[in-house]
Design an enzyme around this catalytic site. Sequence first.
Site, PDB file in Angstrom:
ATOM      1  N   HIS A 306      33.845  -0.450 -35.375  1.00 49.27           N
ATOM      2  CA  HIS A 306      34.214   0.443 -34.274  1.00 49.27           C
ATOM      3  C   HIS A 306      33.045   1.344 -33.936  1.00 49.27           C
ATOM      4  O   HIS A 306      32.304   1.755 -34.835  1.00 49.27           O
ATOM      5  CB  HIS A 306      35.429   1.302 -34.657  1.00 49.27           C
ATOM      6  CG  HIS A 306      36.127   1.871 -33.472  1.00 49.27           C
ATOM      7  ND1 HIS A 306      35.732   3.045 -32.871  1.00 49.27           N
ATOM      8  CD2 HIS A 306      37.163   1.401 -32.752  1.00 49.27           C
ATOM      9  CE1 HIS A 306      36.510   3.277 -31.838  1.00 49.27           C
ATOM     10  NE2 HIS A 306      37.387   2.304 -31.726  1.00 49.27           N
ATOM     11  N   ASP A 363      42.981  -3.624 -33.893  1.00 50.05           N
ATOM     12  CA  ASP A 363      43.299  -5.000 -33.517  1.00 50.05           C
ATOM     13  C   ASP A 363      43.484  -5.924 -34.720  1.00 50.05           C
ATOM     14  O   ASP A 363      43.932  -7.054 -34.559  1.00 50.05           O
ATOM     15  CB  ASP A 363      42.190  -5.561 -32.607  1.00 50.05           C
ATOM     16  CG  ASP A 363      42.166  -4.859 -31.259  1.00 50.05           C
ATOM     17  OD1 ASP A 363      43.251  -4.689 -30.684  1.00 50.05           O
ATOM     18  OD2 ASP A 363      41.083  -4.468 -30.800  1.00 50.05           O
TER      19      ASP A 363
HETATM   20  N1  CMC Z   1      31.496  -8.477 -37.562  1.00 58.78           N
HETATM   21  C1  CMC Z   1      30.209  -8.611 -37.982  1.00 58.78           C
HETATM   22  N2  CMC Z   1      29.245  -7.701 -37.766  1.00 58.78           N
HETATM   23  C2  CMC Z   1      29.579  -6.597 -37.092  1.00 58.78           C
HETATM   24  C3  CMC Z   1      30.893  -6.387 -36.632  1.00 58.78           C
HETATM   25  C4  CMC Z   1      31.870  -7.373 -36.890  1.00 58.78           C
HETATM   26  N3  CMC Z   1      33.116  -7.229 -36.457  1.00 58.78           N
HETATM   27  N4  CMC Z   1      30.959  -5.203 -35.993  1.00 58.78           N
HETATM   28  C5  CMC Z   1      29.726  -4.675 -36.040  1.00 58.78           C
HETATM   29  N5  CMC Z   1      28.901  -5.515 -36.723  1.00 58.78           N
HETATM   30  C6  CMC Z   1      27.481  -5.292 -37.044  1.00 58.78           C
HETATM   31  C7  CMC Z   1      26.584  -5.487 -35.852  1.00 58.78           C
HETATM   32  O1  CMC Z   1      26.152  -6.829 -35.756  1.00 58.78           O
HETATM   33  C8  CMC Z   1      25.472  -4.526 -36.138  1.00 58.78           C
HETATM   34  O2  CMC Z   1      24.663  -5.108 -37.119  1.00 58.78           O
HETATM   35  P1  CMC Z   1      23.055  -4.781 -37.166  1.00 58.78           P
HETATM   36  O3  CMC Z   1      22.950  -3.310 -37.418  1.00 58.78           O
HETATM   37  O4  CMC Z   1      22.547  -5.634 -38.259  1.00 58.78           O
HETATM   38  O5  CMC Z   1      22.537  -5.187 -35.817  1.00 58.78           O
HETATM   39  C9  CMC Z   1      26.182  -3.345 -36.791  1.00 58.78           C
HETATM   40  O6  CMC Z   1      27.356  -3.916 -37.390  1.00 58.78           O
HETATM   41  C10 CMC Z   1      26.594  -2.241 -35.805  1.00 58.78           C
HETATM   42  O7  CMC Z   1      27.439  -2.836 -34.842  1.00 58.78           O
HETATM   43  P2  CMC Z   1      27.311  -2.637 -33.280  1.00 58.78           P
HETATM   44  O8  CMC Z   1      27.587  -3.928 -32.598  1.00 58.78           O
HETATM   45  O9  CMC Z   1      26.025  -1.946 -32.952  1.00 58.78           O
HETATM   46  O10 CMC Z   1      28.489  -1.656 -33.027  1.00 58.78           O
HETATM   47  P3  CMC Z   1      29.055  -1.258 -31.636  1.00 58.78           P
HETATM   48  O11 CMC Z   1      29.480   0.151 -31.772  1.00 58.78           O
HETATM   49  O12 CMC Z   1      28.097  -1.577 -30.546  1.00 58.78           O
HETATM   50  O13 CMC Z   1      30.300  -2.237 -31.447  1.00 58.78           O
HETATM   51  C11 CMC Z   1      32.431  -3.182 -31.768  1.00 58.78           C
HETATM   52  C12 CMC Z   1      31.580  -1.901 -31.839  1.00 58.78           C
HETATM   53  C13 CMC Z   1      33.890  -2.797 -31.952  1.00 58.78           C
HETATM   54  C14 CMC Z   1      32.268  -3.829 -30.386  1.00 58.78           C
HETATM   55  C15 CMC Z   1      31.968  -4.144 -32.892  1.00 58.78           C
HETATM   56  O14 CMC Z   1      32.209  -3.566 -34.146  1.00 58.78           O
HETATM   57  C16 CMC Z   1      32.657  -5.500 -32.789  1.00 58.78           C
HETATM   58  O15 CMC Z   1      32.199  -6.371 -32.065  1.00 58.78           O
HETATM   59  N6  CMC Z   1      33.804  -5.714 -33.527  1.00 58.78           N
HETATM   60  C17 CMC Z   1      34.556  -6.949 -33.383  1.00 58.78           C
HETATM   61  C18 CMC Z   1      35.399  -6.884 -32.111  1.00 58.78           C
HETATM   62  C19 CMC Z   1      36.581  -5.949 -32.288  1.00 58.78           C
HETATM   63  O16 CMC Z   1      37.283  -5.971 -33.275  1.00 58.78           O
HETATM   64  N7  CMC Z   1      36.809  -5.130 -31.241  1.00 58.78           N
HETATM   65  C20 CMC Z   1      37.922  -4.166 -31.223  1.00 58.78           C
HETATM   66  C21 CMC Z   1      37.425  -2.751 -31.292  1.00 58.78           C
HETATM   67  S1  CMC Z   1      38.691  -1.540 -31.688  1.00 58.78           S
HETATM   68  C22 CMC Z   1      39.851  -1.530 -30.426  1.00 58.78           C
HETATM   69  C23 CMC Z   1      39.342  -1.649 -29.044  1.00 58.78           C
HETATM   70  O17 CMC Z   1      38.439  -0.957 -28.613  1.00 58.78           O
HETATM   71  O18 CMC Z   1      39.911  -2.478 -28.346  1.00 58.78           O
END
Ligand code: CMC
Length: 429
Positions: A306, A363
């Site tokens: 998140h 989720d």
């Molecule tokens: N699985 C694997 N790696 C992950 C995940 C995951 N679910 N989430 C984050 N990471 C990694 C990401 O690759 C990055 O790694 P690095 O630092 O090596 O590049 C690090 O963790 C930081 O992640 P980020 O992508 O920079 O984080 P963000 O704030 O941009 O994205 C997120 C947040 C929710 C989009 C992301 O965690 C994600 O894609 N999660 C899976 C999708 C998901 O469950 N979404 C629902 C979010 S909660 C409810 C809603 O908003 O609907």
Amino acid sequence: MSEKAILTVGDQRIELPVMKGTDGRLSIDISQLHAQTGLTTYDPALANTALCRSAITWIDGEQGVLRYRGVPIEQFDQAPSFVEVAWTLIFGRLPTRAELDHFREQLTANELLHEGLKAQFQHIPADAPPMAILSASLSNLACFHRQFIDVEQPERLVEAAARLISKVRTIAAFSYRRSRGLPFIYPDPSLRYCANFLHMMFSLPYRQYEVSPQIEEALNLIFILHADHEQNCSTTAVRVVGSARANLFASCAAGVSALWGPLHGGANVEVIRMLERIHAGGMTPEQCIRDAKDKTSPFRLYGFGHRVYRNFDPRAQVLRRLCDKVFADLKQPDPLLDIARRLEELALADPYFVERKLYPNVDFYSGILLRGIGIPTNMFTVCFAIGRLPGWIAQWKEQHDDPHSRIIRPRQVYTGPGESDYVPIDQRS
Ligand code: CMC
């Protein structure tokens, strides 16, 4: 003495005011920076930017705390109605009994769809994604209720909000019935909000669906937990559209479109797909974790991570407990729940997830729960949207009532070519 931040760029020394929220958090106010210095700030994905001042929802991402109008969401566990939470979010405080009764009456009075809007469902392909139908239908409400297009009449907001919150479940249920080739079931004014939605989804002509109190209560809590989440992606979409003084229907339709994405609300569908694949033997939980860590693969562990929470998402905690209760009540275990627990256990022990502070989000368990109460997978994100609608309305209203609100129009760091001449097509190499 109010605090100031000092920014030094070359030989320029710029003093910036510092704002303090009611929670004591500080924010550097750069609102006059460009006008006074010509400088912009670079913040891709707005990860460090407070887009607005808001008094609706408060999150402590480090501690895993979420409050609506000051009330911790765990206190809603004792199930007030979703309608009461909606009123609270939109109007800024807990309603009196008379206010709540009046709002309920307005919802009941507005639960039918205009026959013209209903007719549109006949022309939509049966396999159309319900989120596409929902977004288009919310936008189309403006065609049938044109009195709400004029956003300058605040007294109309209550009526528009009541229409939206009421009609969204009718639209959602009709889109499901259309996808199954089933006749539409009209809303029943004697039923409460969630029971009425389940009735429109599952009753048959002359065979009323019997709504179990446990299922009604679970759906009520699911909607409450999704009701607002401050400046998330879909809410920001609503605010961006609303900032142009676009009407509430158009703004909320934009929110639905943003929510559809798999990184946002669409993640609840991806979680179930992932769990089903493991259950069918298409991959092991260990393989799933390995793939999620593989930077060459677009695959992620859906339902984990998140932008704001660096700890357990409190909504996931409540939903996890609710899963235990619902499956025990139903005496109907779901093997996907065991797989989800195994994935959670593996991830929480893995340095990749620990170092990045990735925990289950809302989720992760909501899909299992919705599946358990009989909601088909293609309706999961629609249920998220029904829950989130009061939050979008509250945020739209707050923005609209704010005399300082301006059209949202960010800057950019230009990386394209300098001035270059147009070359006629037959002279290009
Ligand atoms: N699985 C694997 N790696 C992950 C995940 C995951 N679910 N989430 C984050 N990471 C990694 C990401 O690759 C990055 O790694 P690095 O630092 O090596 O590049 C690090 O963790 C930081 O992640 P980020 O992508 O920079 O984080 P963000 O704030 O941009 O994205 C997120 C947040 C929710 C989009 C992301 O965690 C994600 O894609 N999660 C899976 C999708 C998901 O469950 N979404 C629902 C979010 S909660 C409810 C809603 O908003 O609907």
